[in-house]
Design an enzyme around this catalytic site. Sequence first.
Site, mmCIF file in Angstrom:
data_model
loop_
_atom_site.group_PDB
_atom_site.id
_atom_site.type_symbol
_atom_site.label_atom_id
_atom_site.label_comp_id
_atom_site.label_asym_id
_atom_site.label_seq_id
_atom_site.Cartn_x
_atom_site.Cartn_y
_atom_site.Cartn_z
ATOM 1 N N LYS A 35 0.732 -1.334 0.178
ATOM 2 C CA LYS A 35 0.032 -0.033 -0.103
ATOM 3 C C LYS A 35 0.920 1.384 0.017
ATOM 4 O O LYS A 35 2.098 1.147 0.234
ATOM 5 C CB LYS A 35 -0.874 0.105 1.079
ATOM 6 C CG LYS A 35 -0.116 0.106 2.567
ATOM 7 C CD LYS A 35 -1.056 -0.075 3.605
ATOM 8 C CE LYS A 35 -0.221 -0.065 5.065
ATOM 9 N NZ LYS A 35 -0.970 -0.793 6.243
ATOM 10 N N TYR A 263 16.361 32.156 5.907
ATOM 11 C CA TYR A 263 15.255 32.671 6.346
ATOM 12 C C TYR A 263 15.542 32.996 7.943
ATOM 13 O O TYR A 263 15.637 31.764 8.620
ATOM 14 C CB TYR A 263 14.051 32.227 5.966
ATOM 15 C CG TYR A 263 13.334 32.427 4.561
ATOM 16 C CD1 TYR A 263 13.462 33.569 3.953
ATOM 17 C CD2 TYR A 263 13.399 31.346 3.774
ATOM 18 C CE1 TYR A 263 13.063 33.742 2.897
ATOM 19 C CE2 TYR A 263 12.799 31.489 2.610
ATOM 20 C CZ TYR A 263 12.656 32.818 2.054
ATOM 21 O OH TYR A 263 12.480 32.675 0.679
HETATM 22 C C1 LIG Z 1 -0.007 -1.562 6.838
HETATM 23 C C2 LIG Z 1 -0.569 -2.976 7.370
HETATM 24 C C3 LIG Z 1 0.499 -4.053 7.583
HETATM 25 C C4 LIG Z 1 1.879 -3.862 7.518
HETATM 26 O O1 LIG Z 1 2.282 -3.628 8.814
HETATM 27 P P1 LIG Z 1 3.898 -3.265 8.954
HETATM 28 O O2 LIG Z 1 3.995 -2.837 10.597
HETATM 29 O O3 LIG Z 1 4.583 -2.308 8.029
HETATM 30 O O4 LIG Z 1 4.424 -4.662 8.855
HETATM 31 C C5 LIG Z 1 -0.229 -5.316 7.771
HETATM 32 N N1 LIG Z 1 -1.641 -5.513 8.073
HETATM 33 C C6 LIG Z 1 -2.442 -4.224 7.766
HETATM 34 C C7 LIG Z 1 -3.990 -4.304 8.061
HETATM 35 C C8 LIG Z 1 -1.858 -2.961 7.421
HETATM 36 O O5 LIG Z 1 -2.548 -2.041 7.252
#
Ligand SMILES: *Cc1c(COP(=O)(O)O)cnc(C)c1O
Length: 377
Positions: A35, A263
Amino acid sequence: MNSHWVEIDLAALRHNCRVLRRRLAPGARMLAVVKSDAYGHGMLAAARTLQGEGVTAFGVAEVHEGVLLRQAGIKGDIVVFLGADQDSLPEVTRHGLQPVVFDRRQVAAISRLACQTGIRIGVHLKVDTGMGRLGILPAEVAGFVAFLLDQEGVYLAGVMSHFPMADTADSGPSQEQNRLFAEVLKRAGRAGESGMAAHIANSAALLRYPDVHWDLVRPGIALYGCAAGNDAWAGGDGLKPVMSFKSRIIQVKEVPAGTGVSYGHTFVTSRPGRLAVLPLGYNDGFLRVLSNRAEVLVRGRRAPQRGRICMNVTMIEVTDIPGVVAGDEVVLLGAQQGERISAEEVAGWMGTINYEVLCLFGNSNPRVYVAEEEEPK
Ligand SMILES: *Cc1c(COP(=O)(O)O)cnc(C)c1O
């Protein structure tokens, strides 16, 4: 040529995939989480690389990501963590995606479409066993599953949950939650449904708790070579960071003591020295909050960032690093001549976690892919 870029080491991604797979409990399969453009690494390149390693299940947040994966030729299971709304359901059937479900109306809508198109759709039931986020509660599971199994064209491909504390030192809450998950699976009639995958483990749980691997394990951050949380195994376990963030110096100049930098003159030189200009700034994910905190690598040495970080320009001090000239490579994340700046270190300067650093740097900059030949075994 880009003036700043993230370098994605696909050989390191392959390496991490192998390391993690070796640690799966017998019978457990990997669902690679890609994702958010694979946490900034580029979803398609990451998924293709992992598919090349034999990975047959992928996790995305939204339907459109799943569609992109299919269009790029990714096979196997694609689980959509946030489910599918009415409008995106046609894409789910067309591309054979597996949405997460947590609402009966949703399941009924999927069933209607499945009947119309004559396709069976696999769904993953999300149960909130302690995360306090998406999902139905354990008490609702038996009724929900009974309803789901009555819906034509829909089958239960999985029952899933998520750990809120797999990365903290105390293993108690996760073990307790896994016991509740086992109870949930019983209520879901796990025995009756062959092919139903149970899954709850993220990266931290993959590495720390082999007894919670069940059928599918969902690593994200560990695939990208970073530590999940601060405890227990920060940076360790033979994983290699996949992302680096690099640029080149565009100007080096000698300045006298008392020179105000950028700045607001939040930094004033206390001695004669040399400043270097980098062609990047907060627009490129090098956030203003890093001002006067960050360090970068030049010629294998650490150079302090000086003065306010601007939209497209950042100043560093190279007084103590001999020979620096315009055109020299600068590493803002990653390694150079044996010295390294980790995502965890940048996260500390930013007051956040490594996940956010990867998404920010990776999704704000052009990506360059490298896949160095691996050493012979
Ligand atoms: C993002 C996610 C993961 C992965 O988690 P990590 O800590 O990056 O391994 C696993 N399961 C779900 C449902 C997620 O949303």
